[in-house]
Enzyme design. Sequence first.
Site, PDB file in Angstrom:
ATOM      1  N   SER A 142       1.221  -1.327   0.293  1.00  0.00           N
ATOM      2  CA  SER A 142      -0.454  -0.403  -0.246  1.00  0.00           C
ATOM      3  C   SER A 142       0.893   1.345   0.072  1.00  0.00           C
ATOM      4  O   SER A 142       1.885   1.594   0.373  1.00  0.00           O
ATOM      5  CB  SER A 142      -0.555  -0.192   0.733  1.00  0.00           C
ATOM      6  OG  SER A 142      -1.233   1.021   1.300  1.00  0.00           O
ATOM      7  N   TYR A 155      -2.045  -1.555  10.240  1.00  0.00           N
ATOM      8  CA  TYR A 155      -2.086  -1.708   8.934  1.00  0.00           C
ATOM      9  C   TYR A 155      -0.670  -0.750   8.712  1.00  0.00           C
ATOM     10  O   TYR A 155       0.181  -1.337   7.298  1.00  0.00           O
ATOM     11  CB  TYR A 155      -3.170  -0.620   8.079  1.00  0.00           C
ATOM     12  CG  TYR A 155      -3.474  -0.677   7.331  1.00  0.00           C
ATOM     13  CD1 TYR A 155      -4.353  -2.047   6.209  1.00  0.00           C
ATOM     14  CD2 TYR A 155      -2.642   0.375   6.129  1.00  0.00           C
ATOM     15  CE1 TYR A 155      -4.451  -2.108   4.749  1.00  0.00           C
ATOM     16  CE2 TYR A 155      -2.929  -0.178   4.397  1.00  0.00           C
ATOM     17  CZ  TYR A 155      -3.595  -1.078   4.263  1.00  0.00           C
ATOM     18  OH  TYR A 155      -4.445  -1.171   2.707  1.00  0.00           O
TER      19      TYR A 155
HETATM   20  P1  NAD Z   1     -11.836  -6.017  -0.273  1.00  0.00           P
HETATM   21  O1  NAD Z   1     -12.197  -6.617   0.981  1.00  0.00           O
HETATM   22  O2  NAD Z   1     -12.204  -6.146  -0.848  1.00  0.00           O
HETATM   23  O3  NAD Z   1     -10.340  -7.568  -0.088  1.00  0.00           O
HETATM   24  C1  NAD Z   1      -9.999  -8.362   0.011  1.00  0.00           C
HETATM   25  C2  NAD Z   1      -9.676  -9.971   0.346  1.00  0.00           C
HETATM   26  O4  NAD Z   1      -9.854 -10.067   1.519  1.00  0.00           O
HETATM   27  C3  NAD Z   1     -11.752 -10.439   0.064  1.00  0.00           C
HETATM   28  O5  NAD Z   1     -10.756 -11.485  -0.802  1.00  0.00           O
HETATM   29  C4  NAD Z   1     -11.424 -10.913   1.449  1.00  0.00           C
HETATM   30  O6  NAD Z   1     -12.157 -12.041   1.412  1.00  0.00           O
HETATM   31  C5  NAD Z   1      -9.894 -11.582   1.740  1.00  0.00           C
HETATM   32  N1  NAD Z   1      -9.978 -11.683   2.885  1.00  0.00           N
HETATM   33  C6  NAD Z   1      -9.902 -11.103   4.338  1.00  0.00           C
HETATM   34  N2  NAD Z   1      -8.976 -11.686   4.885  1.00  0.00           N
HETATM   35  C7  NAD Z   1      -8.686 -13.050   4.988  1.00  0.00           C
HETATM   36  C8  NAD Z   1      -8.186 -14.157   5.254  1.00  0.00           C
HETATM   37  N3  NAD Z   1      -8.267 -13.740   6.966  1.00  0.00           N
HETATM   38  N4  NAD Z   1      -7.406 -15.342   4.614  1.00  0.00           N
HETATM   39  C9  NAD Z   1      -8.420 -14.884   3.588  1.00  0.00           C
HETATM   40  N5  NAD Z   1      -9.027 -13.818   2.739  1.00  0.00           N
HETATM   41  C10 NAD Z   1      -9.077 -12.689   3.731  1.00  0.00           C
HETATM   42  O7  NAD Z   1     -10.434  -4.963  -0.139  1.00  0.00           O
HETATM   43  P2  NAD Z   1      -8.933  -4.280  -1.258  1.00  0.00           P
HETATM   44  O8  NAD Z   1      -8.824  -3.257  -1.104  1.00  0.00           O
HETATM   45  O9  NAD Z   1      -8.711  -5.090  -2.605  1.00  0.00           O
HETATM   46  O10 NAD Z   1      -7.810  -5.015  -0.399  1.00  0.00           O
HETATM   47  C11 NAD Z   1      -7.073  -5.486  -1.274  1.00  0.00           C
HETATM   48  C12 NAD Z   1      -5.530  -5.339  -0.893  1.00  0.00           C
HETATM   49  O11 NAD Z   1      -5.079  -4.029  -1.061  1.00  0.00           O
HETATM   50  C13 NAD Z   1      -5.367  -5.604   0.816  1.00  0.00           C
HETATM   51  O12 NAD Z   1      -3.772  -5.914   1.709  1.00  0.00           O
HETATM   52  C14 NAD Z   1      -4.987  -3.870   0.758  1.00  0.00           C
HETATM   53  O13 NAD Z   1      -4.673  -3.654   2.303  1.00  0.00           O
HETATM   54  C15 NAD Z   1      -4.245  -3.088  -0.261  1.00  0.00           C
HETATM   55  N6  NAD Z   1      -4.600  -2.055  -0.451  1.00  0.00           N
HETATM   56  C16 NAD Z   1      -6.010  -1.640  -0.360  1.00  0.00           C
HETATM   57  C17 NAD Z   1      -6.066  -0.192  -0.954  1.00  0.00           C
HETATM   58  C18 NAD Z   1      -7.295   0.271  -0.952  1.00  0.00           C
HETATM   59  O14 NAD Z   1      -7.475   1.215  -0.774  1.00  0.00           O
HETATM   60  N7  NAD Z   1      -8.742  -0.808  -1.219  1.00  0.00           N
HETATM   61  C19 NAD Z   1      -4.945   1.086  -1.134  1.00  0.00           C
HETATM   62  C20 NAD Z   1      -3.567  -0.034  -0.632  1.00  0.00           C
HETATM   63  C21 NAD Z   1      -3.664  -1.302   0.151  1.00  0.00           C
END
Ligand code: NAD
Length: 260
Positions: A142, A155
């Site tokens: 991130s 985080y």
């Molecule tokens: P999201 O909530 O849409 O997806 C998260 C995914 O992780 C889902 O498929 C969920 O089922 C899975 N998950 C959660 N806990 C789990 C567990 N214990 N075991 C297995 N699967 C699990 O979120 P996202 O925004 O797509 O996030 C995905 C990644 O991107 C994360 O690592 C997040 O930190 C990172 N990220 C997101 C953003 C943003 O703005 N959305 C920005 C930077 C980084």
Amino acid sequence: MLKGKTALVTGSTSGIGLGIAKALAQQGANIVMNGFGDVEAPKAEIAALGVQVAYHGADMSKPAEIEAMMQFAAQQFGGVDILVNNAGIQHVARIENFPAERWDAIIAINLSSAFHATRLALPAMQAANGGKGWGRIINVASVHGLVGSAEKSAYVAAKHGIVGLTKVTALENATSGVTCNAICPGWVLTPLVQKQVDAKAAALHMSNEEATKLLLGEKEPSMQFTTPEELGALAVFLCSEAANNVRGVAWNMDGGWAAQ
Ligand code: NAD
């Protein structure tokens, strides 16, 4: 470009993970999906791209379940060529109010899970291509792997940690065909971020639209969300031959967030 390869994407039932899984499938990679919630709809979306898809429901906070998932991938497709460590959760609170149980869960899911999946994927990647090695490990970190924000201690610690893990994984495999890099998105409008928009709207008594503008305006000069499709395209590039010597980078796609 990736026909015959297998990509395991953790947390690929939703958001960024699903976007990356679809982009890799568009290049012909078979996909091992993982994550919670609705599985059938995203699985069908990937299968419609003409590749094979399997699903394992490992809880990424549990090392024994991660081991079972890696064994499952080997049984289904003969191994994992591309590992995308993406599963992640968020919790927002000041340190003095941060529940210790949420700290432990975030470190387990956002950081330790990547260590476990990586250590289990590496031996086969190192042995591939007649012992010269071939593999791609992509850690979805991130912009919070590069800079901090208040109220996100666990985080930010986990994401800085995964950037460090990325560098060490890249260095230990630097003379082989196995590369490891991190992707550092800014705001992406997924369920993880929608929860933060909703919390802001409720706390400040404003509309979803106003809260979204405020959220972007605080951090992201472009005033635009990065999309899962754009992140998928970056993952495809990191899997390409052109990226053979891209090693240990933390590449932000953040609308200028970390440039400030
Ligand atoms: P999201 O909530 O849409 O997806 C998260 C995914 O992780 C889902 O498929 C969920 O089922 C899975 N998950 C959660 N806990 C789990 C567990 N214990 N075991 C297995 N699967 C699990 O979120 P996202 O925004 O797509 O996030 C995905 C990644 O991107 C994360 O690592 C997040 O930190 C990172 N990220 C997101 C953003 C943003 O703005 N959305 C920005 C930077 C980084």
